[in-house]
Design a protein around this motif. Sequence first.
Motif, PDB file in Angstrom:
ATOM      1  N   PHE A 353       1.029   6.753  11.328  1.00 25.01           N
ATOM      2  CA  PHE A 353       1.762   6.510  10.061  1.00 25.01           C
ATOM      3  C   PHE A 353       1.506   7.585   9.207  1.00 25.01           C
ATOM      4  O   PHE A 353       0.693   8.196   8.965  1.00 25.01           O
ATOM      5  N   SER A 354       2.807   7.870   8.483  1.00 26.78           N
ATOM      6  CA  SER A 354       2.679   9.173   7.479  1.00 26.78           C
ATOM      7  C   SER A 354       3.393   8.779   6.427  1.00 26.78           C
ATOM      8  O   SER A 354       3.940   7.557   6.108  1.00 26.78           O
ATOM      9  N   GLY A 355       3.457   9.538   5.249  1.00 22.09           N
ATOM     10  CA  GLY A 355       4.248   9.465   4.184  1.00 22.09           C
ATOM     11  C   GLY A 355       3.408   8.318   3.355  1.00 22.09           C
ATOM     12  O   GLY A 355       2.454   8.026   3.346  1.00 22.09           O
ATOM     13  N   PRO A 356       3.927   8.255   2.113  1.00 26.58           N
ATOM     14  CA  PRO A 356       3.517   7.484   1.181  1.00 26.58           C
ATOM     15  C   PRO A 356       3.450   6.228   1.299  1.00 26.58           C
ATOM     16  O   PRO A 356       4.226   5.479   2.295  1.00 26.58           O
ATOM     17  N   LEU A 357       2.342   5.208   0.923  1.00 30.93           N
ATOM     18  CA  LEU A 357       1.890   3.846   1.331  1.00 30.93           C
ATOM     19  C   LEU A 357       3.033   3.270   0.085  1.00 30.93           C
ATOM     20  O   LEU A 357       2.771   3.336  -1.060  1.00 30.93           O
ATOM     21  N   GLU A 358       4.028   2.286   0.741  1.00 29.90           N
ATOM     22  CA  GLU A 358       4.858   1.626  -0.160  1.00 29.90           C
ATOM     23  C   GLU A 358       4.545   0.063  -0.018  1.00 29.90           C
ATOM     24  O   GLU A 358       4.653  -0.196   1.171  1.00 29.90           O
ATOM     25  N   ILE A 359       4.259  -0.510  -1.170  1.00 33.24           N
ATOM     26  CA  ILE A 359       4.097  -2.137  -0.957  1.00 33.24           C
ATOM     27  C   ILE A 359       5.255  -2.829  -1.219  1.00 33.24           C
ATOM     28  O   ILE A 359       5.487  -4.031  -0.953  1.00 33.24           O
ATOM     29  N   GLY A 360       6.092  -2.160  -2.444  1.00 37.16           N
ATOM     30  CA  GLY A 360       7.238  -2.902  -2.873  1.00 37.16           C
ATOM     31  C   GLY A 360       6.918  -3.959  -3.705  1.00 37.16           C
ATOM     32  O   GLY A 360       5.831  -4.083  -4.521  1.00 37.16           O
ATOM     33  N   SER A 385       0.987  -1.838  -7.096  1.00 37.82           N
ATOM     34  CA  SER A 385       1.299  -3.045  -6.763  1.00 37.82           C
ATOM     35  C   SER A 385       0.228  -3.718  -5.905  1.00 37.82           C
ATOM     36  O   SER A 385       0.451  -4.984  -5.659  1.00 37.82           O
ATOM     37  N   ILE A 386      -0.484  -3.059  -5.310  1.00 35.16           N
ATOM     38  CA  ILE A 386      -1.576  -3.568  -4.426  1.00 35.16           C
ATOM     39  C   ILE A 386      -2.205  -4.378  -5.461  1.00 35.16           C
ATOM     40  O   ILE A 386      -2.995  -5.431  -4.765  1.00 35.16           O
ATOM     41  N   SER A 387      -2.416  -4.309  -6.597  1.00 41.03           N
ATOM     42  CA  SER A 387      -3.081  -5.398  -7.427  1.00 41.03           C
ATOM     43  C   SER A 387      -2.401  -6.774  -7.454  1.00 41.03           C
ATOM     44  O   SER A 387      -2.997  -7.824  -7.808  1.00 41.03           O
TER      45      SER A 387
END
Length: 613
Positions: A353-360, A385-387
């Motif tokens: 997997f590549s690119g930015p990590l997006e949690i939304g 948003s991981i918080s």
Amino acid sequence: MIGTIFLLFFSISSSSYTYASLTLCRPDQRDALLEFKSEFNDEGIQGAWTSFCVTSSPKRKSWENNTDCCYWDGITCDANSGVVIGVDLSSSCLHGHFKPDSSLFRLQYLRSLNLAYNDFNASSIPTRINELTGLQRLNLSYTSFSGEIPTEILHLTKLVSLDLSSIFMYSQTLSSPRKPFLSQLAQNLTNLRQLDLSHVNLSSEMPQMMISNLTSLRSIRLHGCNLFGRFPRLSPTIRSIDLSVNPHLESSLPEFNGRKIPSSIGNLSHLNILDFGYNNLAGEIPTALFNLTKLSSLSLASNHFTGTLPHNITSLSNLNIFHAASNSFFGTVPSTFFNIPCLESLDLGDNQFSGPLEIGNISSMSKLQSLVLSKNNLTGPIPTSISKLVNLVYLDLSYLNTRGPLDVGIFWHLKSLQQLTLSHINTTIARIDLNAVLSLPLKSLSILDLSGSHVSVENMRSSVSTLLSQLIYLFLSGCGITVFPEFISSLQYISMIDLSNNSIKGQVPAWLWRLPELHYAELSYNAINGFKEFPKDVSRTMMTDLFHNASAISSRGVANNHLTGKLPDVFLNDCNLRSLNVGSKHGAQQNQRHFPILVRILTRATPTSPPLQ
């Protein structure tokens, strides 16, 4: 007067009748159970079995003569006849050889027998098992039975549930008889709804008629059975499939093209558990797989799958577990994963997997407890948003390329975290502020791994807050540290420390050996030149305090440092010292109390290590 006598007689008779009606147990059934009890003892259970043994309240404790066996723990009787129809002695500390003519086989009205999680010491399953013709449920899992499964077990045609699974670590396990066991099973046990033969060495193909005969089958678990060949067509009513750890399976579903999962898997509309982990399956995942809306657990880990994961993953609204680690998936991690309301465990580690990590945007309270995204090619900062994943217990973001400083403050609200792994984080020039990490209010954190990440210990405090004092495992290998972190001295529960592959100079501090729970300290590949202080009293009491009260400091690796001079007597007088490897032949020939520059010390090595000569 006569009326009074009649009423008294009637009262006594009624009382006697009531007592008799409450006494269900037939004497022959009670005697058979008491004899079975005497065939085993509570002593001798060791190793993995001790964790299964419930010694605080063994079921057999209530088994006493002259008492009603129908009220004994683990016993179920027929309400009318008083015969024993159910025996549940799971986790009952049974230890010893299972007799071929065990008295248990006198309970010929049994419908359910559960002997799971006991130690029968590599006994064979008795052939007399076929005498229990009324059995509907048989569980002999995790019992250390070994040898071939007797074909007599196939005479139990009323079985709806059969579990013969064993422990993978146990050297003596069950195996199938020479005849095609699975074919015979499919012909005889046609009422089966649940079948678990995990870790039974079947060494056979999956018979094509197996599933067509077992029309009632709802759950099949053949994990690690050494299966090969093609898996037959599955019934649409199947609900749970575990075929993991069978690397020689050519396919795991019908209509496979080579080793690919076909789109026809979408027909298994009742499926709620699917485990294809640790096989050699390849290809892309058909989108039809994500139409199985009843799936609660999906494991594709350790295969050769490739392609991208669809963003319509939210259609699996009942999904609790999704494990796809150690494959070759690529593209971005779908942010829609984090909107699945029931998801508790997500493991996408070791992919591409590549690119930015997006949690939304996480609209509702996330139930996610375990998140593993390590060993990918993810770049960019960790999203704030991981918080919102406030129920996280396990978080592994290793090998993330943040391309900038890491703000550890985003973990402030993850107060349920027990393990935080941020190893080999690429922050370019910036370093991870260890002070900031140690200031996090993570009172449940027991494992912290920053290995391979550049860590800043400037202005390092000498102690940690009480919130982080519960640390048990600390990994700071290869972090560019140049001094012994003093805060470790306040970790009273620390069991394992890894400070290897740094540039730590000077001497080993005296407080290291005083940590009460320390088992393992890895200090190799540094610039350590000695011990700042060591106990002068080498009496047995001091050695006991140092080693046994700490549950044994099992290994101290100080290899490839700059140690010189005399090795402290506390090592040489340790009766538990198993292996001492000096860094050169010349040094090994010298007096054992004087060593050259490079010294490697290993105490309590593995049993294969030679004793110190």
